[in-house]
Scaffold this active site. Structure first.
Site, PDB file in Angstrom:
ATOM      1  N   LYS A   1       0.714  -1.278   0.018  1.00  0.00           N
ATOM      2  CA  LYS A   1      -0.009   0.022   0.001  1.00  0.00           C
ATOM      3  C   LYS A   1       1.094   1.304   0.076  1.00  0.00           C
ATOM      4  O   LYS A   1       2.094   1.392   0.127  1.00  0.00           O
ATOM      5  CB  LYS A   1      -0.900  -0.151   1.341  1.00  0.00           C
ATOM      6  CG  LYS A   1      -1.877  -1.310   1.247  1.00  0.00           C
ATOM      7  CD  LYS A   1      -2.779  -1.417   2.490  1.00  0.00           C
ATOM      8  CE  LYS A   1      -3.790  -2.219   2.486  1.00  0.00           C
ATOM      9  NZ  LYS A   1      -4.682  -2.321   3.793  1.00  0.00           N
TER      10      LYS A   1
ATOM     11  N   TYR B   1     -12.245  -2.876  -2.983  1.00  0.00           N
ATOM     12  CA  TYR B   1     -12.713  -2.873  -1.729  1.00  0.00           C
ATOM     13  C   TYR B   1     -14.337  -2.985  -1.613  1.00  0.00           C
ATOM     14  O   TYR B   1     -14.913  -2.610  -0.591  1.00  0.00           O
ATOM     15  CB  TYR B   1     -12.151  -1.889  -0.727  1.00  0.00           C
ATOM     16  CG  TYR B   1     -10.731  -2.344  -0.346  1.00  0.00           C
ATOM     17  CD1 TYR B   1     -10.373  -3.154   0.417  1.00  0.00           C
ATOM     18  CD2 TYR B   1      -9.615  -1.319  -0.704  1.00  0.00           C
ATOM     19  CE1 TYR B   1      -8.924  -3.454   0.710  1.00  0.00           C
ATOM     20  CE2 TYR B   1      -8.411  -1.569   0.038  1.00  0.00           C
ATOM     21  CZ  TYR B   1      -8.213  -2.486   0.463  1.00  0.00           C
ATOM     22  OH  TYR B   1      -6.714  -2.913   0.859  1.00  0.00           O
TER      23      TYR B   1
ATOM     24  N   PHE C   1     -15.333   2.953   7.600  1.00  0.00           N
ATOM     25  CA  PHE C   1     -13.951   3.174   7.330  1.00  0.00           C
ATOM     26  C   PHE C   1     -13.790   3.102   5.770  1.00  0.00           C
ATOM     27  O   PHE C   1     -12.547   3.561   5.273  1.00  0.00           O
ATOM     28  CB  PHE C   1     -12.851   2.640   8.050  1.00  0.00           C
ATOM     29  CG  PHE C   1     -13.013   1.021   7.822  1.00  0.00           C
ATOM     30  CD1 PHE C   1     -12.614   0.368   6.730  1.00  0.00           C
ATOM     31  CD2 PHE C   1     -13.607   0.285   8.524  1.00  0.00           C
ATOM     32  CE1 PHE C   1     -12.527  -0.666   6.311  1.00  0.00           C
ATOM     33  CE2 PHE C   1     -13.808  -0.927   8.424  1.00  0.00           C
ATOM     34  CZ  PHE C   1     -13.305  -1.918   7.306  1.00  0.00           C
TER      35      PHE C   1
ATOM     36  N   ARG D   1      -1.426 -14.685   3.800  1.00  0.00           N
ATOM     37  CA  ARG D   1      -2.000 -13.994   5.170  1.00  0.00           C
ATOM     38  C   ARG D   1      -1.142 -14.268   6.567  1.00  0.00           C
ATOM     39  O   ARG D   1      -1.007 -13.174   7.269  1.00  0.00           O
ATOM     40  CB  ARG D   1      -3.297 -14.535   5.306  1.00  0.00           C
ATOM     41  CG  ARG D   1      -4.335 -14.302   4.149  1.00  0.00           C
ATOM     42  CD  ARG D   1      -4.767 -12.995   4.015  1.00  0.00           C
ATOM     43  NE  ARG D   1      -5.628 -12.587   5.093  1.00  0.00           N
ATOM     44  CZ  ARG D   1      -6.571 -11.706   5.403  1.00  0.00           C
ATOM     45  NH1 ARG D   1      -6.541 -10.738   4.313  1.00  0.00           N
ATOM     46  NH2 ARG D   1      -7.104 -11.445   6.166  1.00  0.00           N
TER      47      ARG D   1
ATOM     48  N   THR E   1      -5.077  -8.020  10.639  1.00  0.00           N
ATOM     49  CA  THR E   1      -5.652  -6.896  10.088  1.00  0.00           C
ATOM     50  C   THR E   1      -4.957  -5.879  10.737  1.00  0.00           C
ATOM     51  O   THR E   1      -4.611  -4.908  10.450  1.00  0.00           O
ATOM     52  CB  THR E   1      -7.046  -6.800   9.979  1.00  0.00           C
ATOM     53  OG1 THR E   1      -7.403  -8.010   8.872  1.00  0.00           O
ATOM     54  CG2 THR E   1      -7.607  -5.827   9.223  1.00  0.00           C
TER      55      THR E   1
ATOM     56  N   ARG F   1       3.094  -6.971   9.090  1.00  0.00           N
ATOM     57  CA  ARG F   1       2.087  -5.961  10.052  1.00  0.00           C
ATOM     58  C   ARG F   1       2.851  -5.789  11.550  1.00  0.00           C
ATOM     59  O   ARG F   1       2.814  -4.954  12.101  1.00  0.00           O
ATOM     60  CB  ARG F   1       0.747  -6.320   9.768  1.00  0.00           C
ATOM     61  CG  ARG F   1       0.188  -5.670   8.406  1.00  0.00           C
ATOM     62  CD  ARG F   1      -1.145  -6.447   8.330  1.00  0.00           C
ATOM     63  NE  ARG F   1      -1.935  -5.857   6.988  1.00  0.00           N
ATOM     64  CZ  ARG F   1      -2.982  -6.561   6.572  1.00  0.00           C
ATOM     65  NH1 ARG F   1      -3.588  -7.548   7.469  1.00  0.00           N
ATOM     66  NH2 ARG F   1      -3.693  -5.931   5.564  1.00  0.00           N
TER      67      ARG F   1
ATOM     68  N   ASN G   1      -1.695  -0.159   7.321  1.00  0.00           N
ATOM     69  CA  ASN G   1      -1.203  -1.450   7.737  1.00  0.00           C
ATOM     70  C   ASN G   1      -0.287  -2.032   6.679  1.00  0.00           C
ATOM     71  O   ASN G   1      -0.305  -3.169   6.410  1.00  0.00           O
ATOM     72  CB  ASN G   1      -2.308  -2.373   8.251  1.00  0.00           C
ATOM     73  CG  ASN G   1      -3.143  -2.584   7.351  1.00  0.00           C
ATOM     74  OD1 ASN G   1      -3.211  -2.045   6.183  1.00  0.00           O
ATOM     75  ND2 ASN G   1      -4.203  -3.396   7.674  1.00  0.00           N
TER      76      ASN G   1
ATOM     77  N   HIS H   1      -1.559  -5.402   1.366  1.00  0.00           N
ATOM     78  CA  HIS H   1      -2.816  -6.221   1.292  1.00  0.00           C
ATOM     79  C   HIS H   1      -2.562  -7.824   0.838  1.00  0.00           C
ATOM     80  O   HIS H   1      -1.557  -7.822   0.017  1.00  0.00           O
ATOM     81  CB  HIS H   1      -3.657  -5.724   0.317  1.00  0.00           C
ATOM     82  CG  HIS H   1      -4.789  -6.497  -0.205  1.00  0.00           C
ATOM     83  ND1 HIS H   1      -6.060  -6.669   0.341  1.00  0.00           N
ATOM     84  CD2 HIS H   1      -4.661  -7.360  -1.414  1.00  0.00           C
ATOM     85  CE1 HIS H   1      -6.628  -7.445  -0.273  1.00  0.00           C
ATOM     86  NE2 HIS H   1      -6.081  -7.907  -1.363  1.00  0.00           N
TER      87      HIS H   1
ATOM     88  N   GLU I   1      -9.228 -10.802  -7.647  1.00  0.00           N
ATOM     89  CA  GLU I   1      -8.455  -9.619  -7.486  1.00  0.00           C
ATOM     90  C   GLU I   1      -7.177  -9.530  -8.600  1.00  0.00           C
ATOM     91  O   GLU I   1      -7.157  -8.518  -9.154  1.00  0.00           O
ATOM     92  CB  GLU I   1      -7.781  -9.481  -6.192  1.00  0.00           C
ATOM     93  CG  GLU I   1      -8.770  -9.345  -5.047  1.00  0.00           C
ATOM     94  CD  GLU I   1      -8.224  -9.481  -3.869  1.00  0.00           C
ATOM     95  OE1 GLU I   1      -7.079  -9.876  -3.067  1.00  0.00           O
ATOM     96  OE2 GLU I   1      -9.115  -9.166  -2.759  1.00  0.00           O
TER      97      GLU I   1
HETATM   98  N1  UDP Z   1      -9.497  -1.119   7.678  1.00  0.00           N
HETATM   99  C1  UDP Z   1      -9.644   0.037   8.562  1.00  0.00           C
HETATM  100  N2  UDP Z   1     -10.054  -0.168   9.631  1.00  0.00           N
HETATM  101  C2  UDP Z   1     -10.873  -1.156  10.122  1.00  0.00           C
HETATM  102  C3  UDP Z   1     -10.696  -2.390   9.420  1.00  0.00           C
HETATM  103  C4  UDP Z   1     -10.160  -2.471   8.205  1.00  0.00           C
HETATM  104  O1  UDP Z   1      -8.937   0.946   8.093  1.00  0.00           O
HETATM  105  O2  UDP Z   1     -11.520  -1.248  11.262  1.00  0.00           O
HETATM  106  C5  UDP Z   1      -8.649  -1.334   6.428  1.00  0.00           C
HETATM  107  C6  UDP Z   1      -7.270  -1.887   6.519  1.00  0.00           C
HETATM  108  O3  UDP Z   1      -6.382  -0.973   5.840  1.00  0.00           O
HETATM  109  C7  UDP Z   1      -7.611  -3.128   5.839  1.00  0.00           C
HETATM  110  C8  UDP Z   1      -8.483  -2.824   5.061  1.00  0.00           C
HETATM  111  O4  UDP Z   1      -9.311  -1.814   5.320  1.00  0.00           O
HETATM  112  O5  UDP Z   1      -6.395  -3.939   5.499  1.00  0.00           O
HETATM  113  C9  UDP Z   1      -9.097  -4.105   4.306  1.00  0.00           C
HETATM  114  O6  UDP Z   1      -9.958  -4.768   5.586  1.00  0.00           O
HETATM  115  P1  UDP Z   1      -9.994  -6.295   5.933  1.00  0.00           P
HETATM  116  O7  UDP Z   1     -10.949  -6.436   6.852  1.00  0.00           O
HETATM  117  O8  UDP Z   1     -10.232  -6.979   4.368  1.00  0.00           O
HETATM  118  O9  UDP Z   1      -8.544  -6.615   6.544  1.00  0.00           O
HETATM  119  P2  UDP Z   1      -7.408  -7.278   5.579  1.00  0.00           P
HETATM  120  O10 UDP Z   1      -7.915  -8.396   4.508  1.00  0.00           O
HETATM  121  O11 UDP Z   1      -6.576  -6.249   4.773  1.00  0.00           O
HETATM  122  O12 UDP Z   1      -6.511  -8.054   6.642  1.00  0.00           O
HETATM  123 MG    MG Z   2      -9.218  -8.329   3.232  1.00  0.00          MG
END
Ligand code: UDP
Ligand code: MG
Length: 150
Positions: free
Chosen positions: A11, A51, A59, A87, A93, A104, A114, A117, A128
């Protein structure tokens, strides 16, 4: 060998914080094969599509603003169970819940910054990859294959 592919994206904060090499190094060193790589400025429409599942979250607009705030590095990595293991390499996350040793866990503090992705299922990875690499990826056999897989 049952192989699969994952969409991994550094990112804008990861790029600005000079973590590109470090992140690529971790996937490379594990044994995964890089089949797609490019840097781009993301337009709002692509970020919203990527997204789309989160569009009802509070958010969402901050997340889209974040993803379009600077260049990202888009990648496709291939290897056995790369989606799940990717992952694991990335970590939870929320950086506050990401274990040390994960990307992370090691390199960030806030969920909204964070750094990376990674696809969360094989199905979303395929979706994707189609979204980010409509031109396709590099199809080749790694010369290391026999040294990584039995
Ligand atoms: N995110 C955020 N606030 C939250 C949850 C998610 O800003 O409370 C952002 C964060 O950058 C995250 C992205 O949204 O990586 C996508 O969320 P997801 O739940 O898909 O998490 P990921 O798959 O990236 O771990
Ligand atoms: Mg995700």
């Amino acid at each position: 060998m049952a192989s699969e592919r994952s969409y991994i994206m550094i990112k804008p904060d990861g790029v600005q914080r000079n973590l590109v090499g470090e992140i690529i190094k971790r996937f490379e060193a594990k044994g995964y094969k890089l089949v797609g790589l490019k840097m781009l400025m993301v337009d709002r429409g692509l970020a919203e599509k990527h997204y789309a599942d989160l569009s009802s979250k509070p958010f969402f607009s901050a997340l889209v603003d974040y993803i379009i705030s600077g260049p990202v590095v888009s990648m496709v990595w291939e290897g056995r169970e790369v989606v799940k293991m990717g992952r694991t390499i990335i970590g939870a996350t929320k950086p506050s819940e990401s274990a040390p040793g994960t990307i992370r866990g090691d390199f960030c503090i806030e969920v909204g910054r964070n750094v990376i992705h990674g696809s969360d299922s094989v199905e979303s990875a395929n979706h994707e990859i189609g979204l980010w690499f409509p031109e396709g990826v590099a199809e080749y056999e790694s010369s290391q294959k026999a040294w990584i897989y039995e």
